[in-house]
Design a protein around this motif. Sequence first.
Motif, PDB file in Angstrom:
ATOM      1  N   LYS A 108      29.960  23.729 -25.003  1.00 49.99           N
ATOM      2  CA  LYS A 108      29.564  24.869 -25.839  1.00 49.99           C
ATOM      3  C   LYS A 108      29.074  24.400 -27.204  1.00 49.99           C
ATOM      4  CE  LYS A 108      32.747  28.251 -23.896  1.00 49.99           C
ATOM      5  NZ  LYS A 108      33.833  29.182 -24.191  1.00 49.99           N
ATOM      6  N   THR A 109      29.642  23.291 -27.673  1.00 45.99           N
ATOM      7  CA  THR A 109      29.330  22.784 -29.010  1.00 45.99           C
ATOM      8  C   THR A 109      28.166  21.788 -29.019  1.00 45.99           C
ATOM      9  OG1 THR A 109      30.977  21.037 -28.731  1.00 45.99           O
ATOM     10  CG2 THR A 109      31.714  23.091 -29.798  1.00 45.99           C
ATOM     11  N   ALA A 110      27.518  21.587 -27.870  1.00 43.08           N
ATOM     12  CA  ALA A 110      26.429  20.605 -27.802  1.00 43.08           C
ATOM     13  C   ALA A 110      25.292  21.005 -28.742  1.00 43.08           C
ATOM     14  CB  ALA A 110      25.910  20.498 -26.371  1.00 43.08           C
ATOM     15  N   THR A 111      24.811  20.022 -29.471  1.00 45.50           N
ATOM     16  CA  THR A 111      23.698  20.275 -30.396  1.00 45.50           C
ATOM     17  C   THR A 111      22.376  20.144 -29.645  1.00 45.50           C
ATOM     18  OG1 THR A 111      23.478  17.954 -31.013  1.00 45.50           O
ATOM     19  CG2 THR A 111      25.050  19.288 -32.306  1.00 45.50           C
ATOM     20  N   GLU A 112      21.320  20.601 -30.284  1.00 43.91           N
ATOM     21  CA  GLU A 112      19.987  20.469 -29.698  1.00 43.91           C
ATOM     22  C   GLU A 112      19.639  18.991 -29.504  1.00 43.91           C
ATOM     23  OE1 GLU A 112      16.736  21.762 -27.804  1.00 43.91           O
ATOM     24  OE2 GLU A 112      18.280  23.093 -28.608  1.00 43.91           O
ATOM     25  N   ALA A 113      20.051  18.140 -30.440  1.00 38.21           N
ATOM     26  CA  ALA A 113      19.782  16.703 -30.332  1.00 38.21           C
ATOM     27  C   ALA A 113      20.520  16.105 -29.127  1.00 38.21           C
ATOM     28  CB  ALA A 113      20.190  15.990 -31.621  1.00 38.21           C
ATOM     29  N   GLU A 114      21.752  16.534 -28.893  1.00 34.67           N
ATOM     30  CA  GLU A 114      22.516  16.037 -27.739  1.00 34.67           C
ATOM     31  C   GLU A 114      21.885  16.510 -26.437  1.00 34.67           C
ATOM     32  OE1 GLU A 114      26.898  15.752 -29.877  1.00 34.67           O
ATOM     33  OE2 GLU A 114      26.324  17.606 -28.875  1.00 34.67           O
ATOM     34  N   LEU A 115      21.406  17.739 -26.410  1.00 37.17           N
ATOM     35  CA  LEU A 115      20.722  18.252 -25.230  1.00 37.17           C
ATOM     36  C   LEU A 115      19.450  17.449 -24.957  1.00 37.17           C
ATOM     37  CD1 LEU A 115      20.396  20.348 -22.979  1.00 37.17           C
ATOM     38  CD2 LEU A 115      19.317  21.854 -24.671  1.00 37.17           C
ATOM     39  N   GLU A 116      18.688  17.172 -25.993  1.00 32.22           N
ATOM     40  CA  GLU A 116      17.454  16.392 -25.845  1.00 32.22           C
ATOM     41  C   GLU A 116      17.752  14.972 -25.367  1.00 32.22           C
ATOM     42  OE1 GLU A 116      14.314  17.437 -25.843  1.00 32.22           O
ATOM     43  OE2 GLU A 116      15.190  19.432 -26.106  1.00 32.22           O
ATOM     44  N   GLU A 117      18.836  14.383 -25.859  1.00 33.74           N
ATOM     45  CA  GLU A 117      19.229  13.040 -25.429  1.00 33.74           C
ATOM     46  C   GLU A 117      19.565  13.034 -23.933  1.00 33.74           C
ATOM     47  OE1 GLU A 117      22.620   9.606 -26.343  1.00 33.74           O
ATOM     48  OE2 GLU A 117      22.481  11.352 -27.666  1.00 33.74           O
ATOM     49  N   THR A 118      20.259  14.069 -23.476  1.00 39.79           N
ATOM     50  CA  THR A 118      20.603  14.179 -22.063  1.00 39.79           C
ATOM     51  C   THR A 118      19.355  14.350 -21.212  1.00 39.79           C
ATOM     52  OG1 THR A 118      22.740  15.144 -22.657  1.00 39.79           O
ATOM     53  CG2 THR A 118      21.989  15.468 -20.389  1.00 39.79           C
ATOM     54  N   LYS A 119      18.448  15.197 -21.659  1.00 42.19           N
ATOM     55  CA  LYS A 119      17.191  15.407 -20.939  1.00 42.19           C
ATOM     56  C   LYS A 119      16.390  14.110 -20.857  1.00 42.19           C
ATOM     57  CE  LYS A 119      16.487  20.234 -22.302  1.00 42.19           C
ATOM     58  NZ  LYS A 119      15.566  21.102 -23.074  1.00 42.19           N
ATOM     59  N   GLN A 120      16.334  13.379 -21.964  1.00 46.45           N
ATOM     60  CA  GLN A 120      15.596  12.117 -21.990  1.00 46.45           C
ATOM     61  C   GLN A 120      16.214  11.110 -21.020  1.00 46.45           C
ATOM     62  OE1 GLN A 120      12.691  11.492 -23.469  1.00 46.45           O
ATOM     63  NE2 GLN A 120      12.689   9.489 -22.507  1.00 46.45           N
ATOM     64  N   PHE A 121      17.536  11.055 -20.962  1.00 50.73           N
ATOM     65  CA  PHE A 121      18.222  10.171 -20.017  1.00 50.73           C
ATOM     66  C   PHE A 121      17.805  10.498 -18.587  1.00 50.73           C
ATOM     67  CE2 PHE A 121      21.717   9.461 -17.054  1.00 50.73           C
ATOM     68  CZ  PHE A 121      21.944   8.102 -17.227  1.00 50.73           C
ATOM     69  N   LEU A 122      17.768  11.779 -18.255  1.00 53.92           N
ATOM     70  CA  LEU A 122      17.392  12.196 -16.902  1.00 53.92           C
ATOM     71  C   LEU A 122      15.955  11.818 -16.580  1.00 53.92           C
ATOM     72  CD1 LEU A 122      19.145  15.676 -16.860  1.00 53.92           C
ATOM     73  CD2 LEU A 122      19.883  13.597 -15.676  1.00 53.92           C
ATOM     74  N   VAL A 123      15.053  12.000 -17.531  1.00 52.68           N
ATOM     75  CA  VAL A 123      13.648  11.628 -17.334  1.00 52.68           C
ATOM     76  C   VAL A 123      13.532  10.124 -17.120  1.00 52.68           C
ATOM     77  CG1 VAL A 123      11.398  11.499 -18.489  1.00 52.68           C
ATOM     78  CG2 VAL A 123      12.721  13.620 -18.564  1.00 52.68           C
ATOM     79  N   GLU A 124      14.296   9.343 -17.875  1.00 56.47           N
ATOM     80  CA  GLU A 124      14.272   7.886 -17.734  1.00 56.47           C
ATOM     81  C   GLU A 124      14.811   7.448 -16.367  1.00 56.47           C
ATOM     82  OE1 GLU A 124      16.473   6.549 -21.133  1.00 56.47           O
ATOM     83  OE2 GLU A 124      14.812   6.966 -22.506  1.00 56.47           O
ATOM     84  N   GLN A 125      15.589   8.309 -15.711  1.00 57.93           N
ATOM     85  CA  GLN A 125      16.112   8.020 -14.373  1.00 57.93           C
ATOM     86  C   GLN A 125      15.151   8.521 -13.291  1.00 57.93           C
ATOM     87  OE1 GLN A 125      19.034   6.148 -14.254  1.00 57.93           O
ATOM     88  NE2 GLN A 125      18.632   6.194 -16.444  1.00 57.93           N
TER      89      GLN A 125
END
Length: 69
Positions: A7-24
Motif C-alpha cells: 500500500k505504501t509503495a511509491t511511484e519510483a518503487e513501482l517503476e523499478e519493479t516494472k523495469q525489472f520485469l521488462v529486463e526479464q
Amino acid sequence: MLVIMKKTATEAELEETKQFLVEQDCDFHQSTGADRIILGVVGDTSLIDETTLRNLPGVLDVYRIPSEE
C-alpha cells in the motif's frame, strides 16, 4: 505471475519493479485498485528469480501461476 505492491509503495518503487520485469523479457498488465496495485506478468516467468523480485522495494508478495502441463 502476480506481483502485489505494498500500500505504501511509491511511484519510483513501482517503476523499478516494472523495469525489472521488462529486463526479464516479460510484459505486465497493471491493475490499480483503491488500496493496491497488482501487476499481472505475462511471458516466460520461469526464469524470473522470485526472491529477487520479492525483495524489490515496494513489493509485498509474488504469486507464481502453476503450469497446467
